[in-house]
Design an enzyme around this catalytic site. Structure first.
Site, PDB file in Angstrom:
ATOM      1  N   GLU A   1     -47.056 -35.260  17.245  1.00  0.00           N
ATOM      2  CA  GLU A   1     -47.317 -34.168  16.715  1.00  0.00           C
ATOM      3  C   GLU A   1     -48.460 -33.677  17.766  1.00  0.00           C
ATOM      4  O   GLU A   1     -48.434 -32.537  18.002  1.00  0.00           O
ATOM      5  CB  GLU A   1     -48.093 -34.236  15.354  1.00  0.00           C
ATOM      6  CG  GLU A   1     -48.635 -32.782  14.853  1.00  0.00           C
ATOM      7  CD  GLU A   1     -49.677 -32.431  15.143  1.00  0.00           C
ATOM      8  OE1 GLU A   1     -50.011 -31.331  14.913  1.00  0.00           O
ATOM      9  OE2 GLU A   1     -50.610 -33.214  15.500  1.00  0.00           O
TER      10      GLU A   1
ATOM     11  N   ASP B   1     -49.094 -40.312  15.037  1.00  0.00           N
ATOM     12  CA  ASP B   1     -49.864 -40.484  16.417  1.00  0.00           C
ATOM     13  C   ASP B   1     -51.341 -39.665  16.460  1.00  0.00           C
ATOM     14  O   ASP B   1     -51.602 -39.289  15.512  1.00  0.00           O
ATOM     15  CB  ASP B   1     -49.061 -39.661  17.238  1.00  0.00           C
ATOM     16  CG  ASP B   1     -48.835 -38.042  17.226  1.00  0.00           C
ATOM     17  OD1 ASP B   1     -48.437 -37.806  15.970  1.00  0.00           O
ATOM     18  OD2 ASP B   1     -49.050 -37.209  17.975  1.00  0.00           O
TER      19      ASP B   1
END
Length: 470
Positions: free
Chosen positions: A168, A106
Site C-alpha cells: 500500500e 507493509d
C-alpha cells in the site's frame, strides 16, 4: 421455537454483544504481543529493499488469521506487487450481511534512524503505548481486524471478507484491480482500517478523501545560459517567467485562484489552528495561508503545491541568465470533483498565460479520484453506535487531504457497499515520521468499536435491512 436461540453462532455473538468490554480487555495482552511480533518485521515494499521481510510479514499475518478462525485464506498475485492476502468467513445465517475488512501489512521506510528514540523495528513500550515503524500505520489496524475475529471465536455474526494488502505504501497494480473483478469484493459494508481519530479519545469516521492530479510546467527561453551582466535586462530569464506564472495560481490570501476548481464549506469536525500548527510544524508567528476554516482549506477545497522545481541550485549558481526552468505541481481537489476535470482547469489556466509574452509548455501527469461517503445507511448508524460505546462520546466526521486510490477503486467495484474508515491511528501518532507510536487506549477503542459494530450491524440487518446479493 426461535431457531436463533439454539444457533451456536448467534449464541456466541450474543455473549460478546452483552459484554464486549470484558471480551476485548481479555484479548488485549495477546493482541499487543502479536502486534509487536508483526511490527518487528521490516516489511518495506519499496524498490531497493529486500522482499523477504514482506513475505515474512505475510506469513505471520496468514498464521494469525488462521488462528483467529479464518479457514478460507487465499492470495492475489499481481505484476510487480507484493501478495494481497484474501480470506472469508461465510455468513452464519441467510439474512446476515457481509463485511469486508481491509488493512495493509507493509510499512514506510524508517527514514533517518538517528531521529528515533529506539530502533524502529524493535517495538518498544512507552507510556501509554508502543513505538515502532508501522505500529500505527497499519499493523495496529490489521490487529484490530484479527482481534475482532478472536472476540467471536472465528464465528462472527456477519460474513467476513479479508483484504490485507502488502504494498500500500509504495503503490501497486492492486490500486486499480477491484473494478476488474468486482465479484471478489462483493459485500454490504467495508471497514477500511487505515485511518484513526482526529485526536486521541475522539471517535472519528473519515467520510471524504480529496482527489489528486499532477501537472508539469516548463519554460525554455535561450539556447544556453548567457552572462547576466552582458545580457540581463533583455534576455528572457526562464526562471523569472516560470515564477511569474506560478504566482498567478493563488490570490493575495493564499487561496487557489484557478477557475473551475470546486470549493464549499466543511460541515464536519476540523483541527484547531493550534493542533494544525503542531502537526505541520508551523511556528507561531508564521501565518497560515488561505481563508475560511481549516476544514474547507484542507478537505473541501482545492490545494496547489509546487512539489518540485528544476533551476540552478544556489550553491552552484553562476552569474548567468537561466535558459530553462521546470516545475511539478500537485493539485488536491474536492472529493466530488472529477480529478481530470480539475487537472484540465489547471492546464487551461497555465496555457493561457504569456508571462513577458513567453508561452509555457504544460503537461498533465497522473490523476486519481477522491471519495465521499454516503453516511445515512445502516452500517453508518451501527458504526456510530459502536464508536460511541467504545470511546464514551459522540463520533465526529472528518476528511483527509491525502488520496487513498484503493478506496475509490473499491467504491467503483461495489458501488452499493457502505465504506467506513476508522481505526487505531490518531493524528499525533507520527505515521511516516520518526518515533511512530500507537496508544493502547486507541488500539482498545478501535478493537471494541469493531467488535460492537459487527454485532450491531448484524442486528440491524436482521431487523429488516436486506443484505446485498453476494
Amino acid at each position: 421455537m426461535n431457531q436463533e436461540a439454539n444457533d451456536p453462532d448467534v449464541q456466541g455473538a450474543g455473549a460478546v454483544a452483552s459484554a464486549p468490554e470484558a471480551t476485548v480487555d481479555a484479548l488485549m495482552d495477546g493482541v499487543c504481543d502479536d502486534l509487536k511480533r508483526l511490527a518487528a518485521i521490516p516489511s518495506i515494499a519499496f524498490p531497493g529493499f529486500s522482499p523477504e521481510p514482506v513475505l515474512q510479514a505475510r506469513d505471520l499475518t496468514v498464521a494469525l488469521l488462521r488462528d483467529a478462525g479464518v479457514a478460507d485464506i487465499g492470495e492475489l498475485n499481481l505484476p510487480d506487487t507484493a501478495p494481497v492476502i484474501t480470506g472469508s468467513v461465510p455468513p452464519p445465517t441467510p439474512d446476515a450481511p457481509t463485511v469486508l475488512l481491509y488493512a495493509h501489512y507493509d510499512v514506510q521506510p524508517p527514514g533517518d534512524e538517528r531521529l528515533w528514540d529506539s530502533p524502529p523495528f524493535e517495538p518498544t513500550d512507552i507510556e501509554g503505548g508502543i513505538r515502532a515503524r508501522g505500529i500505527a500505520d497499519d499493523k495496529a489496524n490489521l490487529m484490530v481486524h484479527i482481534g475482532a475475529l478472536r472476540a467471536y471465536g472465528g464465528r462472527p455474526p456477519v460474513g467476513i471478507k479479508v483484504l490485507f494488502e502488502g504494498q500500500e505504501e509504495y503503490g501497486s497494480a492492486f490500486d486499480a484491480y477491484p473494478p476488474t473483478e468486482p465479484e471478489l469484493f462483493a459485500c454490504d459494508a467495508m471497514i477500511i482500517a487505515d485511518t484513526g481519530n482526529i485526536r486521541p479519545g475522539t471517535p472519528t469516521l473519515t467520510t471524504a478523501l480529496r482527489g489528486a492530479a499532477e501537472v508539469f510546467v516548463e519554460v525554455r527561453t535561450l539556447n544556453a545560459a548567457v552572462h547576466s551582466g552582458e545580457y540581463g535586462g533583455a534576455a528572457p530569464d526562464a526562471l523569472l517567467v516560470l515564477l511569474k506564472a506560478l504566482a498567478t495560481l493563488h490570490d493575495l490570501h493564499g487561496d487557489v485562484a484557478v477557475e473551475g476548481l470546486h470549493r464549499e464549506p466543511w460541515h464536519g469536525t476540523a483541527l484547531t489552528d493550534d493542533e494544525f500548527r503542531a502537526l505541520a510544524g508551523v511556528p507561531h508567528g508564521t501565518p497560515l495561508i488561505g481563508s475560511g476554516d481549516l476544514g474547507e482549506r484542507l478537505w473541501s477545497g482545492p490545494a496547489l503545491t509546487v512539489t518540485g522545481l528544476d533551476a540552478p541550485p544556489v550553491d552552484r549558481a553562476a552569474s548567468a541568465v537561466v535558459p530553462h526552468a521546470r516545475a511539478k505541481l500537485n493539485l488536491r481537489v474536492h472529493p466530488r470533483q472529477n480529478p481530470q476535470e480539475a487537472q484540465t482547469a489547471l492546464v487551461r489556466h497555465l496555457r493561457r498565460l504569456r508571462p513577458y509574452g513567453i508561452p509555457l509548455t504544460v503537461t498533465p501527469g497522473d490523476a486519481g479520484p477522491g471519495y465521499e461517503a454516503a453516511t445515512d445507511g445502516p452500517a453508518y448508524r451501527a458504526a456510530h453506535t459502536a464508536l460511541r460505546r467504545a470511546w464514551g462520546t459522540e463520533p465526529v466526521h472528518i476528511a483527509t487531504g491525502g488520496s487513498v486510490p484503493l478506496v475509490s477503486g473499491l467504491a467503483r467495484a461495489v458501488p452499493d457497499a457502505e465504506i467506513l474508515l476508522f481505526g487505531a491511528e490518531d493524528n499525533l501518532c507520527n505515521l511516516h515520521g520518526p518515533n511512530e507510536r500507537v496508544l493502547l487506549s486507541e488500539l482498545r477503542g478501535a478493537l471494541l468499536a469493531e467488535t460492537v459494530f459487527l454485532a450491531e450491524y448484524a442486528a440491524t440487518c436482521r431487523a429488516g435491512a436486506a443484505p446485498a446479493d453476494r
